[in-house]
Write a protein that holds these residues in place. Structure first.
Motif, PDB file in Angstrom:
ATOM      1  N   VAL A   1       0.603  -1.217   0.217  1.00  0.00           N
ATOM      2  CA  VAL A   1      -0.033  -0.141  -0.076  1.00  0.00           C
ATOM      3  C   VAL A   1       0.786   1.198  -0.248  1.00  0.00           C
ATOM      4  CG1 VAL A   1      -1.871   1.863   1.129  1.00  0.00           C
ATOM      5  CG2 VAL A   1      -2.065  -1.170   0.936  1.00  0.00           C
ATOM      6  N   ALA A   2       1.969   1.483   0.580  1.00  0.00           N
ATOM      7  CA  ALA A   2       2.539   2.114   0.709  1.00  0.00           C
ATOM      8  C   ALA A   2       3.418   2.633  -0.562  1.00  0.00           C
ATOM      9  CB  ALA A   2       3.979   1.964   1.776  1.00  0.00           C
ATOM     10  N   SER A   3       3.418   1.774  -2.098  1.00  0.00           N
ATOM     11  CA  SER A   3       4.471   2.302  -2.372  1.00  0.00           C
ATOM     12  C   SER A   3       3.097   2.712  -3.319  1.00  0.00           C
ATOM     13  CB  SER A   3       4.581   1.155  -3.430  1.00  0.00           C
ATOM     14  OG  SER A   3       3.864   0.122  -3.879  1.00  0.00           O
TER      15      SER A   3
ATOM     16  N   PHE B   1       1.266   5.835  -2.750  1.00  0.00           N
ATOM     17  CA  PHE B   1       2.082   6.801  -2.444  1.00  0.00           C
ATOM     18  C   PHE B   1       2.904   7.343  -2.978  1.00  0.00           C
ATOM     19  CE2 PHE B   1      -1.702   5.373   0.463  1.00  0.00           C
ATOM     20  CZ  PHE B   1      -2.732   5.993   0.385  1.00  0.00           C
ATOM     21  N   HIS B   2       2.748   8.894  -3.316  1.00  0.00           N
ATOM     22  CA  HIS B   2       4.096   9.375  -4.022  1.00  0.00           C
ATOM     23  C   HIS B   2       4.460   9.860  -2.194  1.00  0.00           C
ATOM     24  CE1 HIS B   2       3.556  10.470  -7.806  1.00  0.00           C
ATOM     25  NE2 HIS B   2       1.738  10.530  -7.553  1.00  0.00           N
ATOM     26  N   PRO B   3       6.295  10.462  -2.163  1.00  0.00           N
ATOM     27  CA  PRO B   3       6.666  10.389  -1.140  1.00  0.00           C
ATOM     28  C   PRO B   3       6.077  11.991  -0.460  1.00  0.00           C
ATOM     29  CG  PRO B   3       7.985  10.822  -2.835  1.00  0.00           C
ATOM     30  CD  PRO B   3       6.576  10.119  -3.535  1.00  0.00           C
ATOM     31  N   ASP B   4       4.990  12.493  -1.426  1.00  0.00           N
ATOM     32  CA  ASP B   4       4.739  13.365   0.759  1.00  0.00           C
ATOM     33  C   ASP B   4       3.178  13.339   0.873  1.00  0.00           C
ATOM     34  OD1 ASP B   4       2.562  13.337  -2.272  1.00  0.00           O
ATOM     35  OD2 ASP B   4       3.498  15.631  -2.446  1.00  0.00           O
ATOM     36  N   GLY B   5       2.549  11.920   0.253  1.00  0.00           N
ATOM     37  CA  GLY B   5       1.865  11.478   0.842  1.00  0.00           C
ATOM     38  C   GLY B   5       0.207  11.383   0.383  1.00  0.00           C
ATOM     39  N   GLU B   6       0.809  11.940  -1.597  1.00  0.00           N
ATOM     40  CA  GLU B   6      -0.253  11.781  -2.382  1.00  0.00           C
ATOM     41  C   GLU B   6      -0.461  10.411  -3.139  1.00  0.00           C
ATOM     42  OE1 GLU B   6      -1.309  15.220  -6.242  1.00  0.00           O
ATOM     43  OE2 GLU B   6       0.969  14.322  -5.661  1.00  0.00           O
ATOM     44  N   ALA B   7      -1.540  10.228  -3.325  1.00  0.00           N
ATOM     45  CA  ALA B   7      -2.044   8.980  -3.536  1.00  0.00           C
ATOM     46  C   ALA B   7      -2.045   9.272  -4.972  1.00  0.00           C
ATOM     47  CB  ALA B   7      -3.646   8.627  -3.989  1.00  0.00           C
ATOM     48  N   LYS B   8      -1.403   7.820  -5.641  1.00  0.00           N
ATOM     49  CA  LYS B   8      -1.174   7.906  -7.007  1.00  0.00           C
ATOM     50  C   LYS B   8      -1.890   7.304  -8.076  1.00  0.00           C
ATOM     51  CE  LYS B   8       3.778   6.281  -6.626  1.00  0.00           C
ATOM     52  NZ  LYS B   8       5.094   5.008  -6.780  1.00  0.00           N
ATOM     53  N   PHE B   9      -3.201   7.759  -7.265  1.00  0.00           N
ATOM     54  CA  PHE B   9      -4.370   6.847  -8.502  1.00  0.00           C
ATOM     55  C   PHE B   9      -5.431   8.393  -6.955  1.00  0.00           C
ATOM     56  CE2 PHE B   9      -8.410   4.534  -9.034  1.00  0.00           C
ATOM     57  CZ  PHE B   9      -8.100   4.057 -10.659  1.00  0.00           C
ATOM     58  N   ALA B  10      -6.715   8.432  -8.621  1.00  0.00           N
ATOM     59  CA  ALA B  10      -7.991   9.365  -8.187  1.00  0.00           C
ATOM     60  C   ALA B  10      -8.621   9.188  -8.820  1.00  0.00           C
ATOM     61  CB  ALA B  10      -7.091  10.316  -7.359  1.00  0.00           C
ATOM     62  N   THR B  11      -9.861   8.971  -8.530  1.00  0.00           N
ATOM     63  CA  THR B  11     -11.569   9.319  -9.429  1.00  0.00           C
ATOM     64  C   THR B  11     -11.696  10.533  -9.350  1.00  0.00           C
ATOM     65  OG1 THR B  11     -11.181   6.889  -9.404  1.00  0.00           O
ATOM     66  CG2 THR B  11     -13.292   8.112  -9.345  1.00  0.00           C
ATOM     67  N   HIS B  12     -12.265  11.274 -10.562  1.00  0.00           N
ATOM     68  CA  HIS B  12     -12.998  12.110  -9.907  1.00  0.00           C
ATOM     69  C   HIS B  12     -15.060  11.357 -10.280  1.00  0.00           C
ATOM     70  CE1 HIS B  12     -13.944  16.648 -12.403  1.00  0.00           C
ATOM     71  NE2 HIS B  12     -14.836  16.036 -11.117  1.00  0.00           N
TER      72      HIS B  12
ATOM     73  N   LYS C   1      -1.608   2.327   5.541  1.00  0.00           N
ATOM     74  CA  LYS C   1      -0.781   0.897   5.629  1.00  0.00           C
ATOM     75  C   LYS C   1      -1.108  -0.178   5.377  1.00  0.00           C
ATOM     76  CE  LYS C   1      -2.611  -0.182  11.066  1.00  0.00           C
ATOM     77  NZ  LYS C   1      -2.590  -0.202  12.157  1.00  0.00           N
ATOM     78  N   GLY C   2      -2.511  -0.077   4.879  1.00  0.00           N
ATOM     79  CA  GLY C   2      -2.924  -1.557   4.252  1.00  0.00           C
ATOM     80  C   GLY C   2      -4.058  -2.331   5.022  1.00  0.00           C
TER      81      GLY C   2
ATOM     82  N   HIS D   1      -7.482   6.226  -4.503  1.00  0.00           N
ATOM     83  CA  HIS D   1      -8.443   4.798  -4.496  1.00  0.00           C
ATOM     84  C   HIS D   1      -8.119   3.726  -3.205  1.00  0.00           C
ATOM     85  CE1 HIS D   1      -4.159   4.993  -3.553  1.00  0.00           C
ATOM     86  NE2 HIS D   1      -3.603   3.612  -3.063  1.00  0.00           N
ATOM     87  N   ARG D   2      -7.837   4.390  -1.794  1.00  0.00           N
ATOM     88  CA  ARG D   2      -7.738   3.781  -0.570  1.00  0.00           C
ATOM     89  C   ARG D   2      -9.668   4.387  -0.005  1.00  0.00           C
ATOM     90  NH1 ARG D   2      -6.462  -0.577  -0.090  1.00  0.00           N
ATOM     91  NH2 ARG D   2      -5.897   0.435   2.049  1.00  0.00           N
ATOM     92  N   ILE D   3      -9.617   5.703  -0.334  1.00  0.00           N
ATOM     93  CA  ILE D   3     -10.826   5.364   0.630  1.00  0.00           C
ATOM     94  C   ILE D   3     -12.250   4.875   0.513  1.00  0.00           C
ATOM     95  CG2 ILE D   3     -12.782   6.438  -1.186  1.00  0.00           C
ATOM     96  CD1 ILE D   3     -11.196   8.174   2.184  1.00  0.00           C
TER      97      ILE D   3
END
Length: 411
Positions: free
Chosen positions: A140-142, A144-155, A182-183, A219-221
């Protein structure tokens, strides 16, 4: 209206077939440049959306998208449903891709991720959908970008009012969800961990939206939709996605969709057919339509990203296996399934054989008893996992293991 089948493929592969259903929408020549209407005010809050995505996992977009496009697409979805087609066929039309330009610009300004092709449209006339996450990566950690931003998002965009009566979205904010970053723990229900007591249910957020308003979420919400009130009007919605290629590559070549060009009709049709197969359980396609969609995907396999193609083939086999529980497969269908299973295993994607053999035995014995031994906690946890460990998106439907999916059908 004649339904989509393998026999009438020469008809539905042409734009004219769909223009007869949605006469108010257009499908122009592939090379025609698309109109794009800039509205600087619409992007003015993108920094706030970025902040909300980081802190909450979602962001409410109160500015409305162009009303003329929203209304045209709403009418188009209704006409498609009236003709007994899934709402996602709305992606065949130019107006949908005009809207996609707004969505892409918003996603790129609110995240660091480029546009993706995980596209869906929905028409909710009865039931809602179960709590789920859109992606369940092993690491799961991978995601996210290093700043905590998610690598996948939906509109997610409301084409009609989405209210608490007709299945608006509900979410659990990031800071109240132990598994968000954390998963999720094996055999533990993520929803129960996020809502451990009666007081915790106050953390649930309802997301009513007016037509043209929208929501951004990662993607994690954890999110879901309530069952529609029988007296409420149906609601229609459409969703676009962005994804960092290191997390998930685009399903087709990004060059098909640029500021100067809309995707060719053939690529639009390919994406719709592939997505319908991926989400076959939610859309409950007829066997003839499912086969027609897969045959088109197979004929254009080289146009799909490799992992995504394997995913489409995997889900097609799963759909055929499910159908085999009630309808006998003919010899050619069995041969096709075995060929797809073999190719998937040779490429390292999916393991079918043992599961298929067990399934065949269950069909012969007329039993599904092995699926009756899940505890309530285990069943809740299974909603948040996939059968093969791959990253399945289920923007408006539960993600479950194969055993859990079979058990759900018996309830």
């Amino acid at each position: 209206m004649q339904q989509l089948t393998s026999e009438n493929r020469e008809e539905w592969e042409k734009p004219e077939y769909w223009n007869k259903i949605c006469e108010h929408l257009s499908v122009e020549d592939d090379s025609q440049e698309a109109k794009y209407v800039s509205d600087d005010a619409f992007w003015s809050h993108s920094q706030n959306y970025k902040t909300d995505l980081l802190s909450k996992g979602y962001a409410l977009v109160d500015q409305s998208l162009p009303n003329a496009i929203v209304v045209a697409l709403k009418d188009g979805v209704e006409k498609l449903v009236e003709a007994s087609y899934p709402a996602s066929f709305i992606f065949l039309f130019d107006e949908t891709w005009h809207l996609a330009r707004y969505s892409r610009r918003l996603l790129e300004k609110s995240t660091s991720n480029p546009f993706h092709y995980d596209l869906l449209a929905w028409y909710i006339d009865e039931g809602g959908f179960s709590p789920h996450r859109d992606r369940q990566p092993e690491d799961v950690a991978s995601s996210f970008h290093p700043d905590g931003e998610a690598k996948f998002a939906t509109h997610w965009i409301a084409l009609t009012p989405a209210t608490t009566s007709n299945s608006c979205l509900y979410m659990i904010p990031k800071d109240h969800d132990p598994g968000y970053t954390k998963g999720d723990e094996d055999e533990k229900d993520p929803l129960s961990l996020a809502l451990p007591n009666k007081e915790a249910f106050q953390r649930i957020r309802a997301m009513p939206r007016d037509s043209g308003q929208s929501i951004l979420f990662t993607h994690r919400i954890i999110h879901w939709g309530s069952i529609k009130d029988p007296e409420a009007t149906p609601r229609a919605a459409i969703s676009f996605v962005c994804s960092d290629p290191s997390f998930e590559k685009p399903y087709v070549d990004p060059a098909y969709f640029t500021d100067a060009r809309l995707p060719p009709f053939s690529i639009r049709l390919l994406l719709v057919c592939a997505q319908l197969i991926i989400y076959h359980q939610r859309f409950q396609l007829s066997k003839s339509m499912l086969k027609a969609c897969f045959e088109l995907c197979k004929s254009m396999e080289d146009k799909l990203e490799k992992t995504y193609w394997h995913k489409v083939a995997f889900e097609y086999v799963e759909a055929m296996k499910e159908d085999a529980q009630t309808n006998e497969l003919d010899e050619s269908e069995e041969e096709e399934m075995m060929e797809l299973m073999l190719k998937a295993e040779q490429s390292g994607y999916g393991e079918y054989s043992d599961d298929y053999d067990e399934g065949s035995n269950e069909i012969e014995n007329g039993a599904d008893a092995e699926d009756d031994d899940f505890s309530d906690e285990e069943e809740g946890a299974l909603l948040f996992r996939t059968a093969d460990g791959c990253d399945d998106n289920d923007t408006e439907g539960s993600v479950a293991s194969e055993k859990h999916r079979k058990r759900q059908r018996t309830k």
